[in-house]
Design a protein around this motif. Sequence first.
Motif, short mmCIF file in Angstrom:
data_model
loop_
_atom_site.label_atom_id
_atom_site.label_comp_id
_atom_site.label_asym_id
_atom_site.label_seq_id
_atom_site.Cartn_x
_atom_site.Cartn_y
_atom_site.Cartn_z
N SER A 163 -1.96 0.81 5.70
CA SER A 163 -1.95 0.09 4.42
C SER A 163 -0.80 0.56 3.54
CB SER A 163 -3.29 0.29 3.70
OG SER A 163 -3.26 -0.28 2.40
N LYS A 164 -0.61 1.86 3.48
CA LYS A 164 0.47 2.42 2.67
C LYS A 164 1.83 1.97 3.20
CE LYS A 164 2.38 6.77 0.92
NZ LYS A 164 2.24 8.25 0.90
N ALA A 165 2.01 2.00 4.52
CA ALA A 165 3.28 1.58 5.12
C ALA A 165 3.55 0.11 4.85
CB ALA A 165 3.26 1.86 6.62
N GLN A 166 2.52 -0.71 4.96
CA GLN A 166 2.69 -2.14 4.70
C GLN A 166 3.05 -2.39 3.24
OE1 GLN A 166 3.17 -4.10 7.06
NE2 GLN A 166 1.32 -4.89 8.01
N GLY A 167 2.45 -1.64 2.33
CA GLY A 167 2.74 -1.81 0.91
C GLY A 167 4.16 -1.46 0.54
N GLU A 168 4.78 -0.59 1.33
CA GLU A 168 6.16 -0.17 1.05
C GLU A 168 7.19 -1.02 1.81
OE1 GLU A 168 6.06 3.93 2.16
OE2 GLU A 168 5.10 4.58 0.30
N SER A 169 6.73 -1.99 2.57
CA SER A 169 7.63 -2.80 3.39
C SER A 169 8.38 -3.84 2.57
CB SER A 169 6.83 -3.51 4.49
OG SER A 169 5.99 -4.51 3.94
N ALA A 170 9.48 -4.31 3.13
CA ALA A 170 10.27 -5.37 2.47
C ALA A 170 9.46 -6.66 2.38
CB ALA A 170 11.56 -5.61 3.26
N ASP A 171 8.58 -6.89 3.37
CA ASP A 171 7.76 -8.10 3.34
C ASP A 171 6.81 -8.10 2.16
OD1 ASP A 171 8.98 -8.90 5.66
OD2 ASP A 171 7.40 -8.16 6.98
N ALA A 172 6.20 -6.95 1.87
CA ALA A 172 5.28 -6.85 0.74
C ALA A 172 6.03 -7.01 -0.58
CB ALA A 172 4.55 -5.52 0.78
N LEU A 173 7.21 -6.40 -0.67
CA LEU A 173 8.01 -6.53 -1.88
C LEU A 173 8.37 -7.99 -2.14
CD1 LEU A 173 9.56 -5.26 -4.23
CD2 LEU A 173 11.50 -4.94 -2.67
N ALA A 174 8.77 -8.69 -1.09
CA ALA A 174 9.12 -10.10 -1.24
C ALA A 174 7.91 -10.92 -1.66
CB ALA A 174 9.69 -10.64 0.07
N ALA A 175 6.75 -10.58 -1.12
CA ALA A 175 5.53 -11.33 -1.42
C ALA A 175 5.15 -11.28 -2.89
CB ALA A 175 4.37 -10.82 -0.57
N VAL A 176 5.42 -10.15 -3.54
CA VAL A 176 5.00 -10.00 -4.94
C VAL A 176 6.12 -10.29 -5.94
CG1 VAL A 176 3.25 -8.33 -4.29
CG2 VAL A 176 5.49 -7.51 -5.03
N THR A 177 7.34 -10.52 -5.45
CA THR A 177 8.45 -10.79 -6.37
C THR A 177 8.97 -12.22 -6.25
OG1 THR A 177 10.04 -9.91 -4.77
CG2 THR A 177 9.22 -8.39 -6.46
N GLN A 178 8.70 -12.88 -5.15
CA GLN A 178 9.19 -14.24 -4.95
C GLN A 178 8.15 -15.27 -5.36
OE1 GLN A 178 10.39 -14.59 -0.85
NE2 GLN A 178 12.26 -13.41 -1.14
N THR A 179 8.63 -16.42 -5.84
CA THR A 179 7.73 -17.53 -6.14
C THR A 179 7.28 -18.16 -4.83
OG1 THR A 179 9.50 -19.18 -6.23
CG2 THR A 179 9.00 -17.98 -8.27
N VAL A 180 6.27 -19.01 -4.92
CA VAL A 180 5.79 -19.72 -3.74
C VAL A 180 6.91 -20.52 -3.10
CG1 VAL A 180 4.29 -21.61 -2.98
CG2 VAL A 180 3.37 -19.81 -4.44
N ASN A 191 -5.91 -7.21 11.69
CA ASN A 191 -4.51 -7.07 12.12
C ASN A 191 -3.71 -6.40 11.01
OD1 ASN A 191 -2.24 -7.29 13.74
ND2 ASN A 191 -1.79 -9.40 13.11
N LEU A 192 -4.18 -5.23 10.61
CA LEU A 192 -3.62 -4.55 9.45
C LEU A 192 -2.14 -4.22 9.60
CD1 LEU A 192 -4.01 -3.35 6.68
CD2 LEU A 192 -5.04 -1.33 7.73
N SER A 193 -1.72 -3.92 10.82
CA SER A 193 -0.32 -3.57 11.05
C SER A 193 0.54 -4.79 11.35
CB SER A 193 -0.20 -2.57 12.20
OG SER A 193 -0.73 -3.13 13.40
N GLY A 194 -0.05 -5.98 11.26
CA GLY A 194 0.67 -7.22 11.56
C GLY A 194 1.39 -7.79 10.35
N ASP A 195 1.35 -9.10 10.22
CA ASP A 195 2.10 -9.77 9.15
C ASP A 195 1.50 -9.50 7.77
OD1 ASP A 195 3.96 -11.03 10.83
OD2 ASP A 195 2.58 -12.66 11.27
N VAL A 196 2.39 -9.53 6.78
CA VAL A 196 1.99 -9.44 5.37
C VAL A 196 2.11 -10.84 4.77
CG1 VAL A 196 2.55 -8.49 3.10
CG2 VAL A 196 2.68 -7.04 5.14
N TYR A 197 1.09 -11.25 4.04
CA TYR A 197 1.05 -12.59 3.46
C TYR A 197 1.07 -12.53 1.94
CZ TYR A 197 -0.61 -13.89 8.14
OH TYR A 197 -0.73 -14.05 9.49
N GLN A 198 1.74 -13.49 1.34
CA GLN A 198 1.66 -13.64 -0.11
C GLN A 198 0.41 -14.44 -0.44
OE1 GLN A 198 3.59 -16.80 -2.54
NE2 GLN A 198 4.86 -15.15 -3.35
#
Length: 288
Positions: free
Chosen positions: A218-235, A144-151
């Motif tokens: 993959s590139k589009a997902q990496g540039e998404s707000a969800d991906a940014l939040a996943a790598v900048t926010q704490t658990v 489900n590559l175009s689906g949800d992004v997970y931290q």
Amino acid sequence: MSDLALFSQGGTLPAHLRNLELDATTKALMGGGGTGKRISIRGGVFRMIVGGKEVAQNDERAMNVVVVRSAEKTSRQYYAGTYVEGQNSAPSCSSNDGVTPDKGVKDPQSTNCASCQQNIKGSGQGDSRACRFNQRIAVALENNLSGDVYQLSLPGQSIFGTGDNGKMPLQQYAKFLGGHGIPVTAVVTEMRFDTSSATPKLTFRAVRPLSVDELAESKAQGESADALAAVTQTVAQVDGDAPKPSPFKEPVAEAKPAVDEPVKRAVKKTESKDVASVLDAWADDSDE
């Protein structure tokens, strides 16, 4: 007609602007950021966490994902006392860049991480450091590559060290792929639990290259707000937790020893040869 009236009447919106998916800029400005979804490896089990609540488990020892983004630095976290199972809260002190405490930390332990007393071996349980390494990555599921992004928040033993037979900790895995000119975001990655480890530890292995369409996703997902939040926010931030009392209690006299901090070792040549054969097979398949 006012701007508000224009947008409240769907029929007046130009056709090319109807049914558009919200972009990363809009999502970021809306506040909150991210899906609130993450994968936990607590207890040696892949667990899907949504809004701080566990909603599903994957009992398999391995899971295939695509790493779409990673935090630029290895972060650090310190909790006062001993961890209480099942509780989650903001750390007492943390550093997103692993160099200095983050702004707003409620109890900074030092002005810099290198000289911090919590960075000394023996400051934690057993011979470990009280302040632990942590690497945040954003992943999407292979099916489900175009689906949800997970931290996915990885502990030190899943980041550092060396592995055998192509099953490597994260840094070694990324260096191996990079050495062959292959981005980690361009392959399907198998995450597998190391069953010989007393505490949850993942190893990583390249399964296959992405197709042209998958690479674009993959590139589009990496540039998404969800991906940014996943790598900048704490658990705790991803879970949407408000500040709570620390989930840690004072250390008891008979504390279980923790795993020592990983030590960097030379990479075995036989190991690289095994993984290199996988890459060679990819090349052979593309020629057929």
